[in-house]
Design a protein around this motif. Structure first.
Motif, short mmCIF file in Angstrom:
data_model
loop_
_atom_site.label_atom_id
_atom_site.label_comp_id
_atom_site.label_asym_id
_atom_site.label_seq_id
_atom_site.Cartn_x
_atom_site.Cartn_y
_atom_site.Cartn_z
N HIS A 153 26.01 12.32 16.97
CA HIS A 153 26.84 11.57 16.03
C HIS A 153 26.79 12.29 14.69
O HIS A 153 25.78 12.28 14.00
CB HIS A 153 26.31 10.14 15.89
CG HIS A 153 27.22 9.25 15.13
ND1 HIS A 153 28.26 8.57 15.71
CD2 HIS A 153 27.25 8.92 13.81
CE1 HIS A 153 28.89 7.85 14.79
NE2 HIS A 153 28.30 8.06 13.64
N ARG A 154 27.91 12.94 14.33
CA ARG A 154 27.96 13.70 13.10
C ARG A 154 28.57 12.87 11.98
O ARG A 154 29.57 12.19 12.17
CB ARG A 154 28.76 14.98 13.29
CG ARG A 154 28.08 16.00 14.19
CD ARG A 154 28.74 17.34 14.11
NE ARG A 154 28.02 18.33 14.87
CZ ARG A 154 28.30 19.63 14.84
NH1 ARG A 154 29.28 20.07 14.09
NH2 ARG A 154 27.60 20.48 15.56
N ILE A 155 27.95 12.96 10.80
CA ILE A 155 28.42 12.23 9.63
C ILE A 155 28.56 13.22 8.49
O ILE A 155 27.62 13.97 8.19
CB ILE A 155 27.43 11.13 9.20
CG1 ILE A 155 27.03 10.26 10.39
CG2 ILE A 155 28.01 10.28 8.08
CD1 ILE A 155 25.84 9.37 10.10
N ARG A 156 29.72 13.28 7.90
CA ARG A 156 29.89 14.12 6.71
C ARG A 156 29.17 13.47 5.54
O ARG A 156 29.31 12.28 5.29
CB ARG A 156 31.37 14.30 6.38
CG ARG A 156 32.15 15.09 7.41
CD ARG A 156 33.53 15.46 6.87
NE ARG A 156 34.35 16.06 7.92
CZ ARG A 156 35.22 15.39 8.66
NH1 ARG A 156 35.37 14.10 8.45
NH2 ARG A 156 35.91 15.99 9.59
N TYR A 157 28.42 14.27 4.81
CA TYR A 157 27.68 13.75 3.66
C TYR A 157 28.63 13.14 2.63
O TYR A 157 29.69 13.67 2.33
CB TYR A 157 26.88 14.87 2.99
CG TYR A 157 26.28 14.43 1.68
CD1 TYR A 157 25.15 13.61 1.65
CD2 TYR A 157 26.88 14.79 0.47
CE1 TYR A 157 24.63 13.18 0.44
CE2 TYR A 157 26.36 14.35 -0.74
CZ TYR A 157 25.23 13.55 -0.74
OH TYR A 157 24.73 13.10 -1.93
N SER A 158 28.24 12.00 2.09
CA SER A 158 28.97 11.36 0.99
C SER A 158 27.96 10.57 0.18
O SER A 158 26.81 10.35 0.61
CB SER A 158 30.07 10.43 1.53
OG SER A 158 29.51 9.39 2.31
N ASP A 159 28.38 10.16 -1.00
CA ASP A 159 27.42 9.51 -1.90
C ASP A 159 27.13 8.06 -1.53
O ASP A 159 26.40 7.37 -2.26
CB ASP A 159 27.90 9.59 -3.35
CG ASP A 159 29.29 8.98 -3.55
OD1 ASP A 159 29.81 8.37 -2.60
OD2 ASP A 159 29.85 9.13 -4.65
N ASP A 160 27.66 7.58 -0.40
CA ASP A 160 27.33 6.22 0.02
C ASP A 160 26.25 6.20 1.11
O ASP A 160 25.98 5.17 1.70
CB ASP A 160 28.59 5.50 0.54
CG ASP A 160 29.18 6.15 1.78
OD1 ASP A 160 29.06 7.39 1.90
OD2 ASP A 160 29.76 5.44 2.61
N LEU A 161 25.60 7.37 1.35
CA LEU A 161 24.58 7.46 2.39
C LEU A 161 23.18 7.48 1.81
O LEU A 161 22.92 8.10 0.78
CB LEU A 161 24.78 8.74 3.22
CG LEU A 161 26.10 8.90 3.97
CD1 LEU A 161 26.09 10.23 4.73
CD2 LEU A 161 26.34 7.74 4.94
N VAL A 162 22.26 6.77 2.48
CA VAL A 162 20.83 6.83 2.18
C VAL A 162 20.13 7.07 3.51
O VAL A 162 20.47 6.42 4.51
CB VAL A 162 20.32 5.52 1.54
CG1 VAL A 162 18.81 5.54 1.38
CG2 VAL A 162 21.01 5.27 0.21
N TRP A 163 19.17 7.99 3.55
CA TRP A 163 18.52 8.28 4.84
C TRP A 163 17.01 8.37 4.67
O TRP A 163 16.49 8.50 3.57
CB TRP A 163 19.07 9.59 5.43
CG TRP A 163 18.89 10.78 4.55
CD1 TRP A 163 17.79 11.59 4.42
CD2 TRP A 163 19.86 11.30 3.62
NE1 TRP A 163 18.00 12.57 3.50
CE2 TRP A 163 19.26 12.43 3.01
CE3 TRP A 163 21.16 10.94 3.28
CZ2 TRP A 163 19.93 13.19 2.05
CZ3 TRP A 163 21.83 11.70 2.34
CH2 TRP A 163 21.21 12.80 1.73
N GLY A 164 16.32 8.27 5.82
CA GLY A 164 14.86 8.28 5.83
C GLY A 164 14.30 6.87 5.93
O GLY A 164 14.85 5.94 5.36
#
Length: 278
Positions: free
Chosen positions: A23-34
């Motif tokens: 599942h690929r997701i293009r980076y954007s400023d609405d993402l938080v990970w970890g």
């Protein structure tokens, strides 16, 4: 690559490999990970989180705590085989968990209903804008912008199959996303039934010859305006909840408008009718 409808319906920027496992997701400023950043966000600002993407092969106490925090906050959890964030080298260390966030806190749907009911009790004419599976974030942002400009302060959107309330939608709204209250719901048909119980007349925007012209429609009532998906319009079960189906008369050869343009035309006709005569 083709968009994988099975892995992420309605999630713009999500792609998958031909095997359907990554599942690929293009980076954007609405993402938080970890794990820790996402868990902290869920505990401190759960109203901003619109969805959690989780990799199926991960285990452990911290992992389960993140899932439990999401479920307690009523946040949608989507499980996928493998996650890859493209466009940001640091995002490779996502630990199998990614949160999608709105730039502003989401409103509680029942609090919105309460305000609407009170306004009806005061003989006012409150208005709610409803987006049924709008999947383009530019369209979503444009609708939010038009709704605010037309004096509508509350908007309801579907939790699933809708564009993310991220940077693209926020930019398209020209700042209006911070000035309008937005609630997400899982079952829009049931939610419209509750809006009607609160006193609203539900108007559905369609391109049907049998629908009533917006210029022959009295919008000076407690109003809920529903605009549908860019391709298929309002879904059948949602349309059944509409009291009146309305359409925009057109003179050209093209028989339909972009969903955000149609919403703007109807919203400003509603505003025009509410203005005092000159």
């Amino acid at each position: 690559m083709k968009r994988d409808r099975k892995n992420g319906p309605g999630q713009k920027g999500a792609e998958a490999s031909s095997g359907g496992r990554e599942h690929r997701i293009r980076y954007s400023d609405d993402l938080v990970w970890g794990i820790h950043p996402v868990t902290e966000l869920l505990q401190s600002q759960p109203e901003r989180v619109t969805e959690i993407l989780l990799q199926k092969d991960r285990h452990g106490r911290a992992w389960q705590d993140s899932i439990e925090s999401a479920r307690q906050a009523g946040v949608k959890c989507s499980f996928v085989d493998r996650i890859k964030i493209t466009g940001n080298s640091e995002a490779i260390h996502h630990q199998g968990i990614v949160a999608r966030c709105a730039p502003v806190a989401l409103d509680d749907f029942y609090a919105m209903l309460g305000r609407f009911w009170l306004a009806c009790e005061r003989r006012e004419t409150p208005r709610i804008m409803v987006c049924d599976t709008i999947q383009d974030p530019h369209n979503l942002g444009a609708i939010i912008r038009s709704a605010h400009a037309a004096g509508v302060s509350d908007l309801v959107m579907t939790r699933d199959r809708s564009a993310p309330l991220g940077g693209t939608a926020a930019k398209a709204s020209a700042g209006a996303i911070t000035k309008i209250r937005i609630a997400q719901v899982t079952n829009l048909s049931d939610s419209l039934a509750k809006i009607k119980e609160a006193g609203a007349w539900v108007f559905g925007a369609v391109k049907d010859e049998g629908a009533q012209s917006i210029y022959d429609t009295d919008f000076n009532v407690p109003t809920c305006l529903v605009v549908g998906n860019e391709g298929k319009g309002i879904r059948p079960l949602v349309q059944k909840q509409c009291d009146i189906l309305v359409s925009i008369p057109m003179a050209g050869e093209i028989d339909s408008l972009n969903s955000s343009v149609a919403a703007a035309v109807i919203l400003f006709e509603m505003l025009r009718q509410s203005l005092p005569p000159r």
